[in-house]
Design an enzyme around this catalytic site. Structure first.
Site, PDB file in Angstrom:
ATOM      1  CG  ASP A  89      38.918  41.778 -14.008  1.00  0.00           C
ATOM      2  OD1 ASP A  89      40.097  41.813 -14.433  1.00  0.00           O
ATOM      3  OD2 ASP A  89      38.129  42.732 -14.136  1.00  0.00           O
ATOM      4  CD  GLU A 152      40.302  46.059 -18.379  1.00  0.00           C
ATOM      5  OE1 GLU A 152      40.492  46.897 -19.277  1.00  0.00           O
ATOM      6  OE2 GLU A 152      39.289  45.309 -18.352  1.00  0.00           O
TER       7      GLU A 152
END
Length: 466
Positions: A89, A152
């Protein structure tokens, strides 16, 4: 047998780039508006996870998708398990890019793309390090997993889910920071300062104020819309303000409605002094003029307690630890409308000697005159692996061998997956002479850094699992 790790990476350079470009082309920003049970943090992160796992499956590794939130690529046998934790991400792109952030390009020996440095490039380096060990048929006594997360940059729900359903590695590292090593990470806590929405009583009425994309980014863009009885005066003063401050921007006046757009510089929230916070500069400018009600309090608080306050000294929170360094504060998000009121998200990175409860109590006391309420995030505690731990010593030894530079322990304000494990650290992929563009426009990763890191990771992983 002496292995020339650099030579092994040289043989695979084009493969590394081809696979990395596949992942970089995926817009993997978390998108809650499109989240479903099958796409828990939106379609982009899921697609990037599947693409990464497909690369591992193509190469003959054991792979597993864990709820479309995380997954792993595994190699080897043995009771002990080492983890290499990366994430696919990325933070939102923001403005100011010279190229398409999701169409990677190589210029001046640098890969420009969102996620090139944080963390798709380093994650691919970690994967190819494992692949080299497998390709060479080197003898190992432990299992190794490349563990991939999809959240994250937000709430880490990916790793909460993964560790609730899968085996927790005994030790490992995250390729998501700097060399020589990050064996200490500050605590991470956000506080949300909330205002009511009254904007009456002044010559100017604030209709909206918006700045920031994520709590862990310094806001690069800020916009305010308001009505004013002195629009001509404000318009003239604005150009003088921009000329005398490190920001750019535009002002638009239609009758008595004024719109101001200000541009600063983004930076990772762990280093707020490295950016130029467009939100605080805009509030400072507007605070010169008479606004009413909670709108006035909103602007005054930002001006007096947040602008350029990177260590939160005016909130009574300044603190420095001998090992972990100083507390930092990033004001990452600002919003205000008369209908919804105001909100300021303050993200603190704090060392040992500070508590999340203390942050809230002292902040509330310092700001009591403004009539605000405060909410807080779940947060993460400080994390530290001692310098004499064999994991730390091995990783530093490998770094020294490959670079000729002296290794040393270090703590940062950033939060990496290294803190998931009691014996977990962050390790690369940026070098001491690298330019850090994480969370910024025109993010890039130098090709030399990518390939050097891959060789170091391969050597280090082998030393730890042989």
């Amino acid at each position: 047998m002496e292995i020339n790790w650099k030579s092994e990476v040289e043989k695979r350079k084009q493969d590394i780039l081809d696979d990395l470009f596949t992942i970089l082309r995926i817009d993997s920003v978390r998108d809650d508006a499109k989240a479903t049970a099958e796409m828990p943090v939106g379609p982009g992160p899921k697609e990037a996870l599947e693409a990464f796992l497909a690369i591992g499956e193509r190469d003959g590794f054991l792979t597993k998708n864990v709820g479309n939130l995380a997954g792993h690529i595994e190699y080897g046998e043995g009771e002990e398990l080492m983890g290499v934790f990366g994430h696919v991400d990325v933070v939102p792109t923001g403005s100011g890019w010279d190229t398409d952030p999701f169409e990677p390009v190589i210029k001046d020996d640098r890969i420009y793309a969102r996620g090139s440095s944080d963390d798709k490039g380093p994650s691919m380096a970690g994967y190819y390090a494992i692949k080299i060990i497998r390709d060479l048929g080197l003898p190992i006594s432990k299992r190794i997993r490349m563990i991939i997360g999809t959240d994250e940059e937000s709430s880490w729900k990916c790793m909460d889910h993964y560790l609730a359903h899968e085996e927790t590695p005994d030790f490992g590292f995250s390729p998501d920071a700097d060399f020589p090593i990050i064996n200490g990470e500050k605590g991470n806590q956000s506080l949300y300062i909330q205002f009511r929405g009254d904007n009456k009583g002044g010559k100017n009425q604030l209709l909206s104020f918006d700045a920031g994309l994520r709590e862990n980014m310094v806001p690069q863009d800020a916009t305010a819309v308001f009505t004013s009885e002195e629009a001509d005066v404000i318009e003239k003063a604005f150009f003088e303000f921009v000329e005398n401050n490190p920001v750019t921007g535009n002002i638009h006046v239609v009758n008595e409605q004024v719109t101001i757009e200000l541009v600063g510089k983004s930076s990772h929230g762990m280093n707020p002094a490295g950016g130029i916070n467009a939100g605080t500069y805009l509030a400072v400018f507007l605070n010169h003029y008479q606004f009413g009600g909670d709108a006035a309090k909103f602007l005054q608080l930002i001006t007096d307690y947040i602008h350029l306050e990177h260590t939160a000294e005016k909130l009574g929170l300044a603190h420095t630890d001998e090992v972990m360094g100083e507390l930092t504060m990033n004001a990452g998000i600002f919003t205000f409308t008369p209908e919804k009121g105001g909100n300021i998200a303050l993200n603190f990175r704090y060392p040992t000697g500070v508590t999340a409860e203390g942050l809230e109590i002292k902040t509330e006391a310092a700001l009591s005159e403004f009539g605000i309420t405060i909410a807080k995030s779940a947060g993460k505690l400080p994390h530290y692996v001692p310098a004499d731990d064999p994991l730390v010593k091995t990783l530093l030894d490998v770094y020294e061998k490959h670079t000729g530079l002296k290794g040393h322990e270090r703590s940062i304000g950033g939060g990496t997956y290294g803190r998931l494990l009691e014996r977990g650290v962050a390790y690369g992929a940026l070098f001491p002479d690298s330019i850090d563009t994480m969370h910024q426009a025109n993010e890039f990763l130098a090709l030399d850094d990518l390939f050097r890191a891959t060789a170091i990771y391969a050597d280090a992983i082998y030393q730890l699992i042989k």
